[in-house]
Design an enzyme around this catalytic site. Structure first.
Site, PDB file in Angstrom:
ATOM      1  CB  CYS A 151      40.208  47.980  37.228  1.00  0.00           C
ATOM      2  SG  CYS A 151      39.264  47.690  38.586  1.00  0.00           S
TER       3      CYS A 151
ATOM      4  NE  ARG B 218      34.061  42.987  42.916  1.00  0.00           N
ATOM      5  CZ  ARG B 218      35.366  42.705  42.848  1.00  0.00           C
ATOM      6  NH1 ARG B 218      36.199  42.347  43.637  1.00  0.00           N
ATOM      7  NH2 ARG B 218      35.855  43.261  41.706  1.00  0.00           N
TER       8      ARG B 218
ATOM      9  CG  HIS C   5      35.953  48.187  33.949  1.00  0.00           C
ATOM     10  ND1 HIS C   5      37.083  47.692  33.456  1.00  0.00           N
ATOM     11  CD2 HIS C   5      35.729  47.972  35.161  1.00  0.00           C
ATOM     12  CE1 HIS C   5      37.552  47.020  34.440  1.00  0.00           C
ATOM     13  NE2 HIS C   5      36.985  47.420  35.726  1.00  0.00           N
TER      14      HIS C   5
HETATM   15  N1  GLN Z   1      40.992  42.593  41.254  1.00  0.00           N
HETATM   16  C1  GLN Z   1      40.956  44.041  41.308  1.00  0.00           C
HETATM   17  C2  GLN Z   1      39.788  44.361  42.675  1.00  0.00           C
HETATM   18  O1  GLN Z   1      38.743  43.787  42.731  1.00  0.00           O
HETATM   19  C3  GLN Z   1      40.656  44.636  39.875  1.00  0.00           C
HETATM   20  C4  GLN Z   1      39.070  44.274  39.434  1.00  0.00           C
HETATM   21  C5  GLN Z   1      39.097  44.813  38.127  1.00  0.00           C
HETATM   22  O2  GLN Z   1      39.924  45.178  37.392  1.00  0.00           O
HETATM   23  N2  GLN Z   1      37.833  45.324  37.602  1.00  0.00           N
HETATM   24  O3  GLN Z   1      39.905  45.577  43.186  1.00  0.00           O
END
Ligand code: GLN
Length: 240
Positions: A94, A127, A191
């Site tokens: 990520c 998101r 993840h």
């Molecule tokens: N900050 C990054 C995003 O939101 C990565 C998030 C994460 O590592 N889960 O894209």
């Protein structure tokens, strides 16, 4: 392998450990030790120099601020670049995945990445949060990817870079592909931690690191149960 022990580095636990991805290091160390390999794990904070002679470097997810700072410090340190030139394996998740590329967005600002892989990340209006599943590049010979995603970034791959998987559930890079691999550098939005949910992927990284075509099989019934449970959850969610 560079020494008698397999050396695994967890990069910047103080910045990029928000999402439990440190479990990837525990899984790798455990699976290597079960094959009789001696393992040395090292956690390197962002105010320390990164060693350049380790075998596997792991980078986790993180929020925008720590991600931007992590990228700045890795760029200034230069150790990860030298390690990759030395043939190290990198597995990044990520935020860690995004910062391997040319640039990424954090807190509304375009930030420079490490340019270790030809990819660029932008920001989407919403998101991507939820289960992430996909069919992995057949050249890697792995079962389907199972993971959990939570990110605002979307990633485009350059022409020489292969996606890790074709998305069947979730978003990944762009709703169609997920993650990337280039040489022995592999990135994913997954993840879970990803290597607990995908032990065959952990073994691929170990094989790359020690230069082995095969590793002895392990009893993976616990992770098979975890994978079945998550696959059932994905199917149930799709029916709603
Ligand atoms: N900050 C990054 C995003 O939101 C990565 C998030 C994460 O590592 N889960 O894209």
């Amino acid at each position: 392998m560079s020494t008698e022990s397999l050396r695994i580095v967890w990069v910047y636990p103080d910045l990029l450990s928000t999402y439990g991805d440190r479990g990837n290091m525990l899984i790798l160390a455990h699976r290597a030790q079960q094959r009789g390999l001696s393992v040395e794990t090292l956690e390197v904070r962002s105010d320390e120099r990164l060693p350049t002679s380790a075998d596997i470097y792991l980078i986790g997810g993180g929020e925008d601020g720590p991600q931007a700072l992590g990228a700045q410090r890795l760029l200034a340190d230069g150790g990860l670049h030298r390690a990759v030139t030395n043939g190290a394996v990198v597995f990044a998740v990520c935020a860690g995945y995004q910062l391997l590329g040319r640039s990424f967005y954090a807190k509304g600002t375009r930030c420079s990445g490490l340019e270790l892989v030809d990819l660029t990340s932008d920001r989407a209006p919403t998101r991507a949060v939820g289960e992430l599943a996909g069919v992995i590049d057949p050249r890697l010979g792995l079962p389907p990817l199972s993971g959990f995603e939570n990110h605002g970034g979307r990633t485009q791959l350059g022409p020489g870079v292969a996606p890790l998987a074709r998305v069947t559930t979730g978003v990944g890079n762009d709703g169609a592909t997920e993650g990337a691999w280039y040489g022995k550098v592999l990135g994913t939005y997954s993840h879970g931690p990803a290597l607990a949910r995908n032990p065959a992927l952990a073994d691929l990284l170990l094989r790359w690191a020690i230069g082995a075509a095969h590793l002895p099989a392990l009893d993976d019934s616990w992770s098979e149960r975890l994978r079945d449970e998550r696959a059932a959850a994905v199917t149930a969610a799709a029916r709603q």
